[in-house]
Design an enzyme around this catalytic site. Structure first.
Site, PDB file in Angstrom:
ATOM      1  CE1 TYR A   1     -10.235  -3.560  -4.701  1.00 22.53           C
ATOM      2  CE2 TYR A   1      -9.095  -1.963  -6.011  1.00 22.53           C
ATOM      3  CZ  TYR A   1      -9.882  -1.867  -5.253  1.00 22.53           C
ATOM      4  OH  TYR A   1     -11.131  -1.374  -5.375  1.00 22.53           O
TER       5      TYR A   1
ATOM      6  CG  HIS B   1      -3.635  -6.246   7.485  1.00 25.33           C
ATOM      7  ND1 HIS B   1      -3.999  -5.836   6.524  1.00 25.33           N
ATOM      8  CD2 HIS B   1      -4.218  -4.497   8.153  1.00 25.33           C
ATOM      9  CE1 HIS B   1      -5.092  -5.334   5.804  1.00 25.33           C
ATOM     10  NE2 HIS B   1      -5.910  -4.117   7.519  1.00 25.33           N
TER      11      HIS B   1
ATOM     12  NE  ARG C   1      -9.424   6.946  -2.548  1.00 26.75           N
ATOM     13  CZ  ARG C   1      -8.915   6.893  -3.630  1.00 26.75           C
ATOM     14  NH1 ARG C   1      -9.793   8.820  -4.340  1.00 26.75           N
ATOM     15  NH2 ARG C   1      -8.194   6.690  -4.053  1.00 26.75           N
TER      16      ARG C   1
ATOM     17  CB  SER D   1      -5.418   3.843  -1.628  1.00 25.01           C
ATOM     18  OG  SER D   1      -7.175   2.882  -0.612  1.00 25.01           O
TER      19      SER D   1
ATOM     20  CD1 TRP E   1     -15.619  -6.116  -2.690  1.00 20.66           C
ATOM     21  CD2 TRP E   1     -14.312  -6.332  -4.077  1.00 20.66           C
ATOM     22  NE1 TRP E   1     -16.115  -6.715  -4.056  1.00 20.66           N
ATOM     23  CE2 TRP E   1     -15.191  -6.320  -4.689  1.00 20.66           C
ATOM     24  CE3 TRP E   1     -12.536  -5.916  -4.584  1.00 20.66           C
ATOM     25  CZ2 TRP E   1     -14.714  -5.991  -6.678  1.00 20.66           C
ATOM     26  CZ3 TRP E   1     -13.018  -6.059  -6.044  1.00 20.66           C
ATOM     27  CH2 TRP E   1     -13.822  -6.300  -6.990  1.00 20.66           C
TER      28      TRP E   1
HETATM   29  P1  A3P Z   1      -9.787   3.002  -2.871  1.00 20.59           P
HETATM   30  O1  A3P Z   1      -9.120   4.173  -1.790  1.00 20.59           O
HETATM   31  O2  A3P Z   1      -8.118   3.612  -4.171  1.00 20.59           O
HETATM   32  O3  A3P Z   1     -10.635   3.757  -3.712  1.00 20.59           O
HETATM   33  P2  A3P Z   1      -9.095  -1.816   2.356  1.00 20.59           P
HETATM   34  O4  A3P Z   1      -9.894  -2.826   1.830  1.00 20.59           O
HETATM   35  O5  A3P Z   1      -7.421  -2.942   2.089  1.00 20.59           O
HETATM   36  O6  A3P Z   1      -8.760  -1.176   3.052  1.00 20.59           O
HETATM   37  O7  A3P Z   1      -8.792  -1.068   1.135  1.00 20.59           O
HETATM   38  C1  A3P Z   1      -9.205   0.032   0.911  1.00 20.59           C
HETATM   39  C2  A3P Z   1      -9.713   0.054  -1.081  1.00 20.59           C
HETATM   40  O8  A3P Z   1     -10.671  -1.098  -1.151  1.00 20.59           O
HETATM   41  C3  A3P Z   1     -10.074   1.422  -0.953  1.00 20.59           C
HETATM   42  O9  A3P Z   1      -9.310   1.413  -2.364  1.00 20.59           O
HETATM   43  C4  A3P Z   1     -11.506   1.548  -0.924  1.00 20.59           C
HETATM   44  O10 A3P Z   1     -11.928   2.005  -1.839  1.00 20.59           O
HETATM   45  C5  A3P Z   1     -11.436   0.094  -1.565  1.00 20.59           C
HETATM   46  N1  A3P Z   1     -12.790  -0.992  -1.537  1.00 20.59           N
HETATM   47  C6  A3P Z   1     -13.328  -1.069  -0.426  1.00 20.59           C
HETATM   48  N2  A3P Z   1     -14.963  -1.678  -0.396  1.00 20.59           N
HETATM   49  C7  A3P Z   1     -14.572  -1.743  -1.777  1.00 20.59           C
HETATM   50  C8  A3P Z   1     -15.419  -3.086  -2.066  1.00 20.59           C
HETATM   51  N3  A3P Z   1     -16.262  -3.032  -1.909  1.00 20.59           N
HETATM   52  N4  A3P Z   1     -15.171  -3.210  -4.252  1.00 20.59           N
HETATM   53  C9  A3P Z   1     -14.108  -2.625  -4.172  1.00 20.59           C
HETATM   54  N5  A3P Z   1     -13.505  -1.601  -3.554  1.00 20.59           N
HETATM   55  C10 A3P Z   1     -13.417  -1.433  -2.092  1.00 20.59           C
END
Ligand code: A3P
Length: 327
Positions: free
Chosen positions: A227, A134, A293, A166, A78
């Site tokens: 977040y 990371h 997700r 997650s 995001w």
């Molecule tokens: P969940 O698994 O709780 O849904 P990262 O991007 O650091 O890999 O984190 C992934 C998490 O961010 C996942 O959380 C995912 O669904 C969520 N995510 C990905 N894109 C997003 C967006 N555009 N807005 C909000 N959350 C998002």
């Protein structure tokens, strides 16, 4: 004890075999996932070996550089989408039918310093460069974090319980061909390792703490975002992000709805619908759909018991006691 700052490539390669090893996480690639304890964190060997060591010896920081930092599963995708859409809005307005985010996954728009970029590729990126990482703050290249480098770092933090859930679900979804190991790896197994800090870039709470402390010490250089707060107020956070990256929105832009259009373009619902994110695979062979997700705060309660949550909360509270930081 291992040094707490990155070391030149040759030294890192020499010391890796001597570092404590963790191999209990299932791997998403044909190679096993080997974590090594280095500088107080459990770092994948691949990150230690290649990108980060090489970047450390070669990275020439530019004052306009922006680093998007996060612990895995904290909102990296995001943040990448928001930063990219904001920085590129003059050439790619969010309304553009052919906007890069409509045909590229955010991870292909902004690459990982320690995984995706060679020193030459990094050098070739036009300014302002935006890369993600990371790596813990203490393992970032010294010339990025040193006073006066001008580099800016944006960090996104998330509740550790949601991060764990997650991550665990990501492993099960992300593999190109679902592997028995990932499918049969239980939340209890993931939980035990996570609680011991033995997970990718863990302990998560120390990763967060280092960036938070840096943001307190150097607020002009490190922006600390949460977040959960971004979910509640995406537009005000986007404006803050833009200001921090020296590309704040003008009144005209705000009136024209540019801020809300970027928030909408980068929303989970929109990104999830894009063909590239439903069917595509990234350069490391991970299915793009696995990055999108639920995107909710508190989803841990659907996968962890209250007892597990309380135990993790206590571990985190104990570790953070006296630091001034709380989740
Ligand atoms: P969940 O698994 O709780 O849904 P990262 O991007 O650091 O890999 O984190 C992934 C998490 O961010 C996942 O959380 C995912 O669904 C969520 N995510 C990905 N894109 C997003 C967006 N555009 N807005 C909000 N959350 C998002």
């Amino acid at each position: 004890a291992a040094p707490v700052t990155a070391v030149p490539h040759a030294t890192a390669a020499e010391i890796i075999p001597w570092l404590p090893l963790e191999t209990r996480w299932p791997s998403l690639s044909p190679n096993p996932l080997s974590l090594r304890q280095y500088g107080g964190f459990w770092i994948p060997e691949v990150m230690l070996k290649s990108g980060f060591a090489a970047a450390n010896s070669c990275l020439e920081p530019r004052p306009s550089d922006v680093f998007l930092s996060s612990f895995p599963k904290s909102g990296t995708t995001w943040l990448k989408a928001l930063a990219f859409a904001t920085l590129k809005r003059s050439t790619h307005p969010p309304s553009e039918g052919n906007h890069p985010l409509r045909h590229c996954n955010p991870h292909d728009c902004i690459k990982f310093l320690e995984l995706d970029l060679s020193a030459g590729e990094l050098e070739a990126l036009p300014s302002p460069r935006v890369v993600s990482t990371h790596l813990p703050y203490s393992l970032l290249p010294d010339n990025v974090t040193k006073e006066g480098s001008g580099c800016r770092i944006v960090y996104v933090c998330r509740d550790p319980k949601d991060v764990l859930v997650s991550f665990w679900l990501f492993m099960r979804r992300a593999s190109p061909s679902p592997r028995v190991a990932a499918q049969s790896f239980t939340i209890q197994e993931a939980f035990e390792l996570f609680c011991q800090g033995r997970c990718v870039c863990g302990p998560q709470w120390l990763h967060v703490l280092q960036y938070w402390e840096a943001s307190v010490r150097r607020p002009d250089s490190v922006l600390f975002l949460r977040y959960e707060e971004m979910l509640c107020e995406p537009e005000s956070h986007l404006k803050k992000l833009a200001e921090f990256m020296s590309c704040g929105f003008s009144e005209e832009e705000e009136e024209a709805g540019v801020v809300s259009a970027i928030v909408e373009l980068c929303s989970l619902g929109k990104l999830k619908e894009m063909g590239v994110n439903r069917n595509g695979v990234n350069i490391r062979g991970t299915k793009n759909e696995a990055y999108f997700r639920k995107g909710a705060a508190g989803d841990w309660s659907n996968h962890m018991t209250l007892e597990m949550a309380q135990r993790l909360d206590r571990i985190v509270e104990d570790a953070l006691q006296g630091t001034g930081f709380t989740f």
